[in-house]
Design a protein around this motif. Sequence first.
Motif, PDB file in Angstrom:
ATOM      1  N   CYS A  82      11.751   3.285   3.277  1.00  0.00           N
ATOM      2  CA  CYS A  82      11.855   1.838   3.503  1.00  0.00           C
ATOM      3  C   CYS A  82      10.570   1.079   3.208  1.00  0.00           C
ATOM      4  CB  CYS A  82      12.275   1.563   4.948  1.00  0.00           C
ATOM      5  SG  CYS A  82      13.907   2.186   5.377  1.00  0.00           S
ATOM      6  N   HIS A  83       9.460   1.792   3.117  1.00  0.00           N
ATOM      7  CA  HIS A  83       8.180   1.088   2.978  1.00  0.00           C
ATOM      8  C   HIS A  83       7.386   1.477   1.740  1.00  0.00           C
ATOM      9  CE1 HIS A  83       8.308  -0.990   6.859  1.00  0.00           C
ATOM     10  NE2 HIS A  83       8.805   0.116   7.373  1.00  0.00           N
ATOM     11  N   VAL A  84       7.850   2.452   0.967  1.00  0.00           N
ATOM     12  CA  VAL A  84       7.125   2.884  -0.232  1.00  0.00           C
ATOM     13  C   VAL A  84       8.087   2.898  -1.419  1.00  0.00           C
ATOM     14  CG1 VAL A  84       5.723   4.685  -1.300  1.00  0.00           C
ATOM     15  CG2 VAL A  84       5.607   4.327   1.175  1.00  0.00           C
ATOM     16  N   PRO A  85       7.813   2.140  -2.477  1.00  0.00           N
ATOM     17  CA  PRO A  85       8.690   2.159  -3.652  1.00  0.00           C
ATOM     18  C   PRO A  85       8.676   3.528  -4.328  1.00  0.00           C
ATOM     19  CG  PRO A  85       7.205   0.260  -3.681  1.00  0.00           C
ATOM     20  CD  PRO A  85       6.714   1.168  -2.609  1.00  0.00           C
ATOM     21  N   LYS A  86       9.722   3.842  -5.066  1.00  0.00           N
ATOM     22  CA  LYS A  86       9.794   5.115  -5.779  1.00  0.00           C
ATOM     23  C   LYS A  86       8.992   5.097  -7.072  1.00  0.00           C
ATOM     24  CE  LYS A  86      14.173   7.113  -4.215  1.00  0.00           C
ATOM     25  NZ  LYS A  86      15.534   7.542  -4.624  1.00  0.00           N
ATOM     26  N   GLU A  87       9.021   3.971  -7.786  1.00  0.00           N
ATOM     27  CA  GLU A  87       8.323   3.886  -9.060  1.00  0.00           C
ATOM     28  C   GLU A  87       6.832   4.116  -8.856  1.00  0.00           C
ATOM     29  OE1 GLU A  87      10.476   1.793  -7.958  1.00  0.00           O
ATOM     30  OE2 GLU A  87      12.143   1.817  -9.381  1.00  0.00           O
ATOM     31  N   TRP A  88       6.189   4.817  -9.823  1.00  0.00           N
ATOM     32  CA  TRP A  88       4.821   5.297  -9.621  1.00  0.00           C
ATOM     33  C   TRP A  88       3.829   4.162  -9.401  1.00  0.00           C
ATOM     34  CZ3 TRP A  88      -0.043   5.001 -11.781  1.00  0.00           C
ATOM     35  CH2 TRP A  88      -0.976   5.949 -11.334  1.00  0.00           C
ATOM     36  N   PHE A  89       3.826   3.172 -10.297  1.00  0.00           N
ATOM     37  CA  PHE A  89       2.809   2.118 -10.178  1.00  0.00           C
ATOM     38  C   PHE A  89       2.975   1.312  -8.890  1.00  0.00           C
ATOM     39  CE2 PHE A  89       1.052  -2.119 -11.063  1.00  0.00           C
ATOM     40  CZ  PHE A  89      -0.275  -1.765 -11.326  1.00  0.00           C
ATOM     41  N   PRO A  90       4.193   0.800  -8.560  1.00  0.00           N
ATOM     42  CA  PRO A  90       4.349   0.099  -7.282  1.00  0.00           C
ATOM     43  C   PRO A  90       3.995   0.988  -6.085  1.00  0.00           C
ATOM     44  CG  PRO A  90       6.231  -0.347  -8.692  1.00  0.00           C
ATOM     45  CD  PRO A  90       5.448   0.741  -9.356  1.00  0.00           C
ATOM     46  N   LYS A  91       4.267   2.295  -6.211  1.00  0.00           N
ATOM     47  CA  LYS A  91       3.928   3.220  -5.122  1.00  0.00           C
ATOM     48  C   LYS A  91       2.420   3.276  -4.915  1.00  0.00           C
ATOM     49  CE  LYS A  91       5.904   7.275  -5.089  1.00  0.00           C
ATOM     50  NZ  LYS A  91       6.192   8.692  -5.440  1.00  0.00           N
ATOM     51  N   MET A  92       1.667   3.358  -6.022  1.00  0.00           N
ATOM     52  CA  MET A  92       0.201   3.420  -5.908  1.00  0.00           C
ATOM     53  C   MET A  92      -0.359   2.101  -5.346  1.00  0.00           C
ATOM     54  SD  MET A  92      -0.677   6.420  -6.712  1.00  0.00           S
ATOM     55  CE  MET A  92       0.877   6.904  -5.956  1.00  0.00           C
ATOM     56  N   VAL A  93       0.237   0.996  -5.761  1.00  0.00           N
ATOM     57  CA  VAL A  93      -0.198  -0.296  -5.221  1.00  0.00           C
ATOM     58  C   VAL A  93       0.013  -0.330  -3.713  1.00  0.00           C
ATOM     59  CG1 VAL A  93       0.286  -2.778  -5.189  1.00  0.00           C
ATOM     60  CG2 VAL A  93       0.189  -1.546  -7.367  1.00  0.00           C
ATOM     61  N   ARG A  94       1.174   0.161  -3.262  1.00  0.00           N
ATOM     62  CA  ARG A  94       1.465   0.179  -1.826  1.00  0.00           C
ATOM     63  C   ARG A  94       0.499   1.088  -1.078  1.00  0.00           C
ATOM     64  NH1 ARG A  94       1.290  -1.101   2.397  1.00  0.00           N
ATOM     65  NH2 ARG A  94       2.728  -0.694   4.117  1.00  0.00           N
ATOM     66  N   LYS A  95       0.145   2.228  -1.670  1.00  0.00           N
ATOM     67  CA  LYS A  95      -0.787   3.143  -1.013  1.00  0.00           C
ATOM     68  C   LYS A  95      -2.163   2.508  -0.850  1.00  0.00           C
ATOM     69  CE  LYS A  95       1.950   6.606  -0.364  1.00  0.00           C
ATOM     70  NZ  LYS A  95       2.310   7.019   1.009  1.00  0.00           N
ATOM     71  N   VAL A  96      -2.604   1.786  -1.872  1.00  0.00           N
ATOM     72  CA  VAL A  96      -3.896   1.095  -1.775  1.00  0.00           C
ATOM     73  C   VAL A  96      -3.841   0.016  -0.691  1.00  0.00           C
ATOM     74  CG1 VAL A  96      -5.537  -0.389  -2.988  1.00  0.00           C
ATOM     75  CG2 VAL A  96      -4.540   1.588  -4.158  1.00  0.00           C
TER      76      VAL A  96
END
Length: 388
Positions: A82-96
């Motif tokens: 629910c809080h982390v996108p699957k796609e790699w780039f949006p996922k990395m943005v969310r992690k940052v």
Amino acid sequence: MIKRMWNWFWGPAGVISTGVLLIAGFIGGILFWGGFHTVVEYTNEMEFCISCHEMADNIYPDYKASPHFMNASGVGATCADCHVPKEWFPKMVRKVQATKELYGHFTGKIDTPEKFEAHRAAMAQKVWAKMEANDSLECRNCHDETHMDFARQSPKASEQMQAGFSRGETCIDCHKGIAHRLPDMSSGFRKKFEDLQALAAAHGIDGEAAYPLSTIPFYASAAKEDEIGQFLAATRLTVLDDSRDMVRVSAEGWQQDGVEQVLYALRGHRIFDATVKKSAIDIIETHATETDPDTDLVWHQVSVEGWVSKDLLIEDVEPIWDYTREMYSASCGMCHSRPDPGHTLANQWIGVMKSMKRFITLDKEEYRILQKYLQLNAKDTGAAGHHD
């Protein structure tokens, strides 16, 4: 020099050295990427998400009570779903972005249930705003409207879902409380009202118009002894005399034939501006009379004068509508998307508000100003000079 380097590079020793470097770099890259991917995936695990007590004590119990944790099909969703996108780039943005949350943990900003509740609304609004901006990308990790069998949904759910999609709404518009307990959003608009009260007390009235923050009594004289009626919040008052502690004002409106004690903002619409005591009806001055062609009801264009206290008056109505808009979002945008006031007729809003009254926690004054805001921005009032 260059020639010697070129010959060495293409010689046996150079080829072997280059090959070793490429192989070592390739293996090192695999190990680095594998390690990086492993760490990233570990931070998506439920155990990691609830490893800090802020989440374990406050959020996890909410989640365990939701259908995302346990349901008939046995298909659950974890924090990352629910809080982390699957796609790699949006996922990395969310992690940052998530690294900023460490600040709250190490500074103790939300380290007690009391502190957490104090910040719950602000934290929820940030998440909602992000999901509105990315079209609920995280929800689409699992849900896809093109695969929804609306015929297998309940008739009401099917109707609402399809209507929402047709209006371009996104998942979070209607599903804010799907996994976590909804916060109390009243503190935001109530703080705005306190600010308006402070503004009224500090500035007084210097202009030609004034607007009550809430329902206020008006009197026949500045002595403040003979109350003759009430002006409702956001009613436009023309200032006639502000040379004393009390202010002499007048209000214009419409009076329906047979309903002499009420002044409405517009002809044909039950938008309350003022009420007059039965014993003081004679103070109402009639300027014109019209018959509504749609209903054949007779309406009188009228005005009334009286004296009011300065302490709940401001000179600009827009801050009142800003406060009311926030109230509308907090009260009517939690369980479903906030309806556009312009989709409903002004008089119909009265019934809609009554039907939803049991779901909202507004006091009488808040309820009145919200209804007035919706009616003035209704389908048949042309927003009456106020825009959402």
